[in-house]
Structures are given as C-alpha cells and as structure tokens.
Design an enzyme around this catalytic site. Structure first.
Site, PDB file in Angstrom:
ATOM      1  N   CYS A 161       0.842  -1.197   0.000  1.00  0.00           N
ATOM      2  CA  CYS A 161       0.000   0.000   0.000  1.00  0.00           C
ATOM      3  C   CYS A 161       0.880   1.251   0.000  1.00  0.00           C
ATOM      4  O   CYS A 161       1.855   1.332   0.754  1.00  0.00           O
ATOM      5  CB  CYS A 161      -0.898   0.000   1.242  1.00  0.00           C
ATOM      6  SG  CYS A 161      -2.107   1.327   1.274  1.00  0.00           S
ATOM      7  N   HIS A 191      -9.187  -4.088  -2.241  1.00  0.00           N
ATOM      8  CA  HIS A 191      -8.173  -3.284  -1.545  1.00  0.00           C
ATOM      9  C   HIS A 191      -8.575  -1.804  -1.582  1.00  0.00           C
ATOM     10  O   HIS A 191      -8.493  -1.098  -0.572  1.00  0.00           O
ATOM     11  CB  HIS A 191      -6.799  -3.491  -2.208  1.00  0.00           C
ATOM     12  CG  HIS A 191      -5.677  -2.698  -1.608  1.00  0.00           C
ATOM     13  ND1 HIS A 191      -4.598  -3.281  -0.971  1.00  0.00           N
ATOM     14  CD2 HIS A 191      -5.459  -1.362  -1.562  1.00  0.00           C
ATOM     15  CE1 HIS A 191      -3.783  -2.322  -0.540  1.00  0.00           C
ATOM     16  NE2 HIS A 191      -4.278  -1.152  -0.903  1.00  0.00           N
ATOM     17  N   GLU A 192      -9.058  -1.360  -2.757  1.00  0.00           N
ATOM     18  CA  GLU A 192      -9.434   0.059  -2.895  1.00  0.00           C
ATOM     19  C   GLU A 192     -10.706   0.400  -2.154  1.00  0.00           C
ATOM     20  O   GLU A 192     -10.763   1.424  -1.467  1.00  0.00           O
ATOM     21  CB  GLU A 192      -9.584   0.427  -4.383  1.00  0.00           C
ATOM     22  CG  GLU A 192      -8.331   0.219  -5.210  1.00  0.00           C
ATOM     23  CD  GLU A 192      -7.076   0.703  -4.529  1.00  0.00           C
ATOM     24  OE1 GLU A 192      -6.046   0.017  -4.642  1.00  0.00           O
ATOM     25  OE2 GLU A 192      -7.117   1.747  -3.839  1.00  0.00           O
ATOM     26  N   HIS A 229     -10.215   0.974   1.420  1.00  0.00           N
ATOM     27  CA  HIS A 229      -9.727   2.305   1.772  1.00  0.00           C
ATOM     28  C   HIS A 229     -10.885   3.288   1.995  1.00  0.00           C
ATOM     29  O   HIS A 229     -10.761   4.212   2.792  1.00  0.00           O
ATOM     30  CB  HIS A 229      -8.812   2.872   0.677  1.00  0.00           C
ATOM     31  CG  HIS A 229      -7.380   2.437   0.768  1.00  0.00           C
ATOM     32  ND1 HIS A 229      -6.608   2.575   1.910  1.00  0.00           N
ATOM     33  CD2 HIS A 229      -6.566   1.884  -0.158  1.00  0.00           C
ATOM     34  CE1 HIS A 229      -5.388   2.118   1.679  1.00  0.00           C
ATOM     35  NE2 HIS A 229      -5.330   1.695   0.437  1.00  0.00           N
TER      36      HIS A 229
HETATM   37  O1  LIG Z   1      -4.569   1.416  -2.463  1.00  0.00           O
HETATM   38  C1  LIG Z   1      -3.742   1.335  -3.394  1.00  0.00           C
HETATM   39  N1  LIG Z   1      -2.444   1.389  -3.171  1.00  0.00           N
HETATM   40  O2  LIG Z   1      -2.036   1.527  -1.925  1.00  0.00           O
HETATM   41  C2  LIG Z   1      -1.461   1.334  -4.267  1.00  0.00           C
HETATM   42  C3  LIG Z   1      -0.280   0.451  -3.968  1.00  0.00           C
HETATM   43  N2  LIG Z   1      -0.679  -0.947  -3.804  1.00  0.00           N
HETATM   44  C4  LIG Z   1      -0.935  -1.697  -4.899  1.00  0.00           C
HETATM   45  O3  LIG Z   1      -0.935  -1.248  -6.017  1.00  0.00           O
HETATM   46  C5  LIG Z   1      -1.216  -3.127  -4.621  1.00  0.00           C
HETATM   47  C6  LIG Z   1      -0.162  -4.035  -4.502  1.00  0.00           C
HETATM   48  C7  LIG Z   1      -0.433  -5.363  -4.246  1.00  0.00           C
HETATM   49  C8  LIG Z   1      -1.735  -5.830  -4.091  1.00  0.00           C
HETATM   50  C9  LIG Z   1      -2.770  -4.925  -4.227  1.00  0.00           C
HETATM   51 CL1  LIG Z   1      -4.375  -5.479  -4.046  1.00  0.00          CL
HETATM   52  C10 LIG Z   1      -2.512  -3.577  -4.486  1.00  0.00           C
HETATM   53 CL2  LIG Z   1      -3.814  -2.440  -4.617  1.00  0.00          CL
HETATM   54 NI    NI Z   2      -3.583   0.908  -0.565  1.00  0.00          NI
END
Ligand SMILES: O=CN(O)CCNC(=O)c1cccc(Cl)c1Cl
Ligand code: NI
Length: 183
Positions: free
Chosen positions: A110, A153-154, A157
């Site tokens: 993240c 994941h988003e 947030h």
């Molecule tokens: O919220 C977004 N971020 O924090 C951006 C950086 N992380 C990634 O791109 C990322 C990396 C690995 C697994 C997932 Cl699922 C994600 Cl989302």
């Molecule tokens: Ni993130």
C-alpha cells in the site's frame, strides 16, 4: 500532477474514516481529481515517469490516500490475460460476492504504508461492483481473481480498512479457509 508527496501515510486520520458518497453528477473539481488519480497510476507504471518523479508503483488509488474522504477510486492495470482494467469510479459498491475466498501469494502492499507487511490477505474470490465512471456511466462489474482483489483493496480504503487488518495475527501465512492462491 499527483506525486508521493500528496499521499498520506499510516497515522493520518483519513485512512481510518468511512468516506462520504459523492453527490452525482460530480463537480468539475471531483472529476479532475479522479482523473488525476488515474494519471498517477499510469505514471507510476512508466519507468521514466517513476524515476523522474520518484513514484511508487500502484494498480489502484483511493481518495482517502490523498487525505480526501470521498468515495472515489482509480484502478489501472493489465491482468495476466492482457485484459486492461482502467477506471475512475465514483461510489463503488460491492453488491454481491462469492463464498469462496482468494489471496495473492505475494501478499499486498500500500502506498500509504511505508513498510513491508507480510502475510496472506484473504478476500472474496469473485465480486460484483456497481459504480459511476468518469464519463457518468453507471457500471456493473463482475470481477474475479486479481481484479477482484485490487477492487477490494481500494474499496477497503473507502471504509477505513487497511490490507493488513485482514492478515491472521497468529500466523500471517495461515491459508485462509476455502481460499485459493492467486499468483
Ligand atoms: O490502495 C492502493 N495502493 O495503496 C497502491 C499500492 N498498492 C498496490 O498497487 C497493490 C499491490 C499489491 C496488491 C494490491 Cl491489491 C494492491 Cl492495490
Ligand atoms: Ni492501498
């Protein structure tokens, strides 16, 4: 343009708040912000831009990561089958999901977390998401595997949830029940 200086880190209250729905139609300011979020992701996946502006790569970005507690997310990546997922979304909502779970064998990272947090992050293997995109279209997306994980994941947030909240505290590499590994 958005750079890492604009991204808030762990401890910032915005990361633990429930973000507010965007009143539709979005304002020009909200449209420009979401468009800038999508541009960040594209820039972060370009080696030149990355090194020129010292960007950390990302496949998704949520407005709370900019300290803005609005329900807006950007997604930009190509999956292993070469399918491009590139979206600016207002008010994304998981309206249904599989019982089956899935997790990335490489774990997650993240931009708002300046450390490696190891372990499997159990998520739904398949989800259906409704949202309004940058052009004002109402979307219904049926997502699976890697795409489903990134969207979760988003959307986490937007609800004040960090990926490591899902990791088993006793044994981070516990294989979650009824879960499949995604490489
Ligand atoms: O919220 C977004 N971020 O924090 C951006 C950086 N992380 C990634 O791109 C990322 C990396 C690995 C697994 C997932 Cl699922 C994600 Cl989302
Ligand atoms: Ni993130």
């Amino acid at each position: 343009m958005i750079t890492m200086e604009n991204i808030v880190r762990e401890g910032h209250p915005a990361l633990r708040e429930v973000a507010t729905e965007v009143t539709l139609p979005p304002s020009d300011e909200e449209i420009n912000l979401l468009s800038d979020m999508l541009t960040y992701l594209k820039n972060s996946q370009d080696d030149e831009m990355c090194s020129t502006y010292d960007l950390r790569p990302g496949v998704g970005l949520a407005a709370p990561q900019l300290g803005i507690t609005k329900r807006m997310v950007a997604i930009h990546f190509e999956d292993l089958n070469g399918k491009l997922y590139s979206y600016g979304l207002f008010n994304p909502k998981i309206v249904s999901h599989s019982v089956e779970k899935a997790y990335l064998s490489a774990g997650e990272g993240c931009l708002s977390v300046d450390r490696n947090v190891e372990g499997y992050v159990p998520r739904y293997a398949r989800i259906t998401v409704t949202a309004t995109d940058l052009e004002g279209n109402k979307l219904k997306l049926r997502l699976r595997d890697y795409a489903a994980i990134v969207f979760q994941h988003e959307i986490d947030h937007l609800n004040g949830v960090m990926f490591y909240d899902h990791i088993n505290k006793e044994n981070p590499y516990t294989i979650p029940d009824n879960a499949k590994a995604i490489n």
